[in-house]
Design an enzyme around this catalytic site. Sequence first.
Site, mmCIF file in Angstrom:
data_model
loop_
_atom_site.group_PDB
_atom_site.id
_atom_site.type_symbol
_atom_site.label_atom_id
_atom_site.label_comp_id
_atom_site.label_asym_id
_atom_site.label_seq_id
_atom_site.Cartn_x
_atom_site.Cartn_y
_atom_site.Cartn_z
ATOM 1 N NE ARG A 271 -3.428 2.081 3.068
ATOM 2 C CZ ARG A 271 -4.530 2.671 2.570
ATOM 3 N NH1 ARG A 271 -5.100 2.177 1.478
ATOM 4 N NH2 ARG A 271 -5.037 3.738 3.148
ATOM 5 C CG HIS A 294 -5.275 8.575 3.646
ATOM 6 N ND1 HIS A 294 -4.012 8.853 3.192
ATOM 7 C CD2 HIS A 294 -5.207 7.337 4.219
ATOM 8 C CE1 HIS A 294 -3.212 7.840 3.469
ATOM 9 N NE2 HIS A 294 -3.909 6.912 4.081
ATOM 10 C CE1 TYR A 303 2.474 6.102 1.882
ATOM 11 C CE2 TYR A 303 0.582 7.443 2.435
ATOM 12 C CZ TYR A 303 1.255 6.236 2.478
ATOM 13 O OH TYR A 303 0.687 5.176 3.126
#
Length: 323
Positions: A271, A294, A303
């Site tokens: 993921r 999210h 990220y």
Amino acid sequence: MPPDPVPEVPARVAREVRGWLDHLEVERGASANTLASYRRDLRRYGEFLARRGRAAAAEASERDVTDFLAELREGTAGHRPLAASSAARTLVAVRGLHRFLALEGATATDPAADVSPPTPPARLPKAIPVDDVERLLTAASLGDTPAALRDRALLELLYGVGARIGEAVALDVDDVQGLEPEAGREGTGTVRLLGKGGKERLVPVGRYAREALAAYLVRGRPALAAAGRGTPALFLGLRGGRLSRQGAWAVLQQVADRAGLSAHVSPHTLRHSFATHLLDGGADVRVVQELLGHASVTTTQVYTLVSVQRLLEVYAGAHPRAR
């Protein structure tokens, strides 16, 4: 020059601490390990209060608690600096002591109530390079047994749509649509995932995952389903029932070993890799937020740190004036 001697914990502070720990043990059933940890943390706090001239914890001010927290992070002659997580744990003990004293009426106010623990630095998600993902998925493609077809479809889906392991094993057959290409058009497959808080999202399925899922549904799942009593589950175990989370974990570990991947690879690694590789490829962070399910873009933005780190590495290695 010898370091300053460690001051004795004031007798009243020691009694206050003992009273709170007795309360935790008798009323809350705290474990011996928890009590020992709090006792160590509060001994350091007691030494700090002694240096401040406080005869009791009940005499401490909010400034005292704040300065103690700063000292934990900076260290002293007798103590090394603590990481944010360790300082936060110590502050939990201090706040618990002061809350107890306030509830017992020993103080009119709680000086630690508004002192917040330090925020640990954001941990970068673990991702593996694209080459390692390809090695993993190639290893998953070996064999043509029903279980092998399922394993490849499962891993292609985990990486191809960024699904959580719980979301993947909860899928039913009807949750996957559009695997077969329409006349004159490439397939436009989608998967419906049920995320945290019951939030649904529709995620596109890429060609490799579509092909793996189609092969599994035609040649793998029927054979696995024959061993069971009939279930709508997409991914099945060898007995025909829904594949469990533990079973999916085992599949990934077996394939990772076969691929010779030295790094620890978990379903969440795939993921993380899905998100990181999308951002490295230029995807907008809000699009990745939707794909991951999210609730807030803030969660996804961690990220972007990975992608920035990649940019820095490329720049340092390629630019003639970088070093």
